[in-house]
Structure formats: structure tokens, C-alpha cells
Design an enzyme around this catalytic site. Structure first.
Site, PDB file in Angstrom:
ATOM      1  N   CYS A   1      -0.870  35.135  10.200  1.00  0.00           N
ATOM      2  CA  CYS A   1      -2.026  35.866   9.704  1.00  0.00           C
ATOM      3  C   CYS A   1      -2.399  35.505   8.259  1.00  0.00           C
ATOM      4  CB  CYS A   1      -1.805  37.356   9.886  1.00  0.00           C
ATOM      5  SG  CYS A   1      -3.350  38.274   9.955  1.00  0.00           S
TER       6      CYS A   1
ATOM      7  N   HIS B   1       1.146  39.030  15.124  1.00  0.00           N
ATOM      8  CA  HIS B   1       2.243  39.873  14.667  1.00  0.00           C
ATOM      9  C   HIS B   1       2.972  40.356  15.909  1.00  0.00           C
ATOM     10  CE1 HIS B   1       0.413  40.081  10.678  1.00  0.00           C
ATOM     11  NE2 HIS B   1      -0.732  40.364  11.238  1.00  0.00           N
TER      12      HIS B   1
HETATM   13  N1  GLN Z   1      -6.214  39.947   4.943  1.00  0.00           N
HETATM   14  C1  GLN Z   1      -6.329  39.109   6.082  1.00  0.00           C
HETATM   15  C2  GLN Z   1      -7.358  39.543   7.121  1.00  0.00           C
HETATM   16  O1  GLN Z   1      -7.558  40.743   7.334  1.00  0.00           O
HETATM   17  C3  GLN Z   1      -4.967  39.002   6.685  1.00  0.00           C
HETATM   18  C4  GLN Z   1      -4.559  40.203   7.499  1.00  0.00           C
HETATM   19  C5  GLN Z   1      -3.168  40.133   7.988  1.00  0.00           C
HETATM   20  O2  GLN Z   1      -2.372  39.342   7.490  1.00  0.00           O
HETATM   21  N2  GLN Z   1      -2.828  40.961   8.953  1.00  0.00           N
HETATM   22  O3  GLN Z   1      -7.972  38.679   7.710  1.00  0.00           O
END
Ligand code: GLN
Length: 243
Positions: free
Chosen positions: A96, A192
Site C-alpha cells: 500500500c 493488507h
Molecule cells: N495513504 C495511501 C492511500 O490512501 C496509503 C494507504 C495505505 O497504506 N493503506 O492511498
């Protein structure tokens, strides 16, 4: 039993970049490495720290946009070292927020541009609507399941391979059914869950390469029982594909 060798595992930015259970990836890698009969040293890399001399495996997780901003300066310091390690075939899994920073750039929904390492040819833009929920992929390593939650929509560059094809969920951008990106031994993904305990074959794919680098010999896997993970994954696939 004598150890088959020692693997140095680096968790990039565990304080700033580790949400939705991503720390579980590091724990899963360390535990599986031990069960396969190797020793492991886990190095938490915080901003300002020095990387170990011979790292064999990297994990980086997700975080808020603000967490990504906080690691930008350190990432610039270790960028050349990371690029050299990638060129040497060091396995890395970036989830992510760290996936986005391994790309060319992440432009937040407010329009702030966070430059990336350019190791993966992907570019990400934040959006007002988030992509959230369970996700199922077809990948070169079989079916992979996880959970996604991102505002960033990622587009692959021309020659960039995806990590998988979306069967259920949003993936890189919710439109082209690609998910993540793979270049050599570097995998970026939005999953995740955490991804590795749920998908042990993927964990062992990374460990196999790390073991080769650490010992100079082919990976010698132990006999691990993954029945519980396999059952959990099948159940999630059935649930998400029926939805
Ligand atoms: N901030 C990034 C997004 O929302 C990454 C989010 C995350 O790592 N879950 O795209």
C-alpha cells in the site's frame, strides 16, 4: 538441529508505515524462516537508522498520507542503496503506502506530490473516494486474498507487470483489474490482511530468494503445515466471489 543459515530481514518504517496488520508480515516471515530451519535477524529500520550490511529481505507496509510524508527524507537517503539491492535481486514486499513510494510518485488528494523511488513503474493519485474491502487475485503464485483500503489510484507504466488480476475487489485503480506490480524480486501490492500469513506460498517465494542470497545455496524448505491458512483463504475466496 543446526541452522541452515541466517537471514537478515528489514522492516522499513514499522512506526510510520504499518497498518491493518502489516506488522504480521514481518512476524510471519520471521516465524516461517525459523520453521524452515534458518535463523533470522529482524531489523526495524526507523528514519535516521543505518541499514544492515547485508540485508536479504525487505518488508514495508501501509500508512496514512502523513506517515508517507514523514519517511520521505529517509527514503531519499537510502534510495541508492535500495536500488543497488534491487539490482542484486534482493526480495522486497511493499504494501500500500510503501508500494506507492516504490513507484514514481504519489500525488495526494490535496495535490501534494510525494516523489517515489521509481523502482516500480507506477504512478498514484489520491481520490476523494476510498477503495475498501476484501479482495481476491489471480497471480503467478496462485490465488491470493487480502484486504484493501486506499484512496490512491495507481496506474502501471507501459512495460510494468502487475502482481495479479482482480477477481473481486478494486486493485490498483478500480477500473483495469490490475493489482500491484512486480519487477524482478520486488513485489508491490495493496493487500493488507496481512497478506503473508494468509498466503504462505507468497511468503515462501520471498523467503526462498532470501535464503539463496544468505547462503549461496538453493532454498531448503522445511515441512510446514499450512492447513489453517489454506482453509481461511478458501473461505474468504468463497465469501468474496459470492458477494
Ligand atoms: N495513504 C495511501 C492511500 O490512501 C496509503 C494507504 C495505505 O497504506 N493503506 O492511498
Amino acid at each position: 538441529m543446526t541452522s541452515k543459515g541466517t537471514i537478515d530481514l528489514v522492516h522499513l518504517y514499522p512506526r510510520e508505515m504499518s497498518i491493518y496488520g502489516d506488522l504480521g508480515n514481518t512476524r510471519c516471515l520471521a516465524q516461517r524462516i525459523r520453521r524452515h530451519g534458518y535463523d533470522v535477524r529482524v531489523h526495524d529500520h526507523d528514519p535516521g537508522a543505518t541499514l544492515p550490511e547485508t540485508p536479504h529481505l525487505f518488508m514495508g507496509g501501509g500508512g496514512q498520507d502523513s506517515g508517507q510524508s514523514r519517511v520521505e527524507d529517509d527514503l531519499a537517503v537510502i534510495a541508492d542503496r535500495l536500488r543497488d539491492l534491487v539490482a542484486d535481486g534482493t526480495p522486497m514486499i511493499m504494501i500500500c503506502g510503501m508500494y506507492q513510494l516504490f513507484g514514481n510518485a504519489f500525488i495526494t488528494v490535496e495535490g501534494q506530490e510525494l516523489p517515489g523511488l521509481g523502482i516500480l513503474d507506477v504512478t498514484t493519485r489520491g481520490n476523494p473516494t476510498r477503495m475498501i474491502g476484501g479482495i481476491v487475485l489471480d497471480t503467478g503464485l496462485g490465488e491470493v486474498v487480502g484486504f484493501e483500503n486506499h484512496s490512491g489510484a495507481t496506474v502501471l507504466g507501459g512495460g510494468q507487470s502487475a502482481f495479479g488480476t482482480v477477481r473481486a475487489g478494486h486493485g490498483n485503480n478500480g477500473t483495469d483489474r490490475t493489482e500491484g506490480a512486480v519487477t524482478g524480486h520486488v513485489i508491490g501490492s495493496y493487500l493488507h490482511g496481512p497478506i503473508l500469513p494468509a498466503n504462505p506460498r507468497l511468503a515462501d517465494h520471498l523467503i526462498a530468494r532470501a535464503a539463496e542470497l544468505a547462503t549461496g545455496r538453493p532454498f531448503e524448505p522445511g515441512d510446514l503445515d499450512d492447513a489453517v491458512a489454506d482453509q481461511a483463504r478458501s473461505r474468504q475466496v468463497r465469501r468474496l466471489l459470492a458477494a
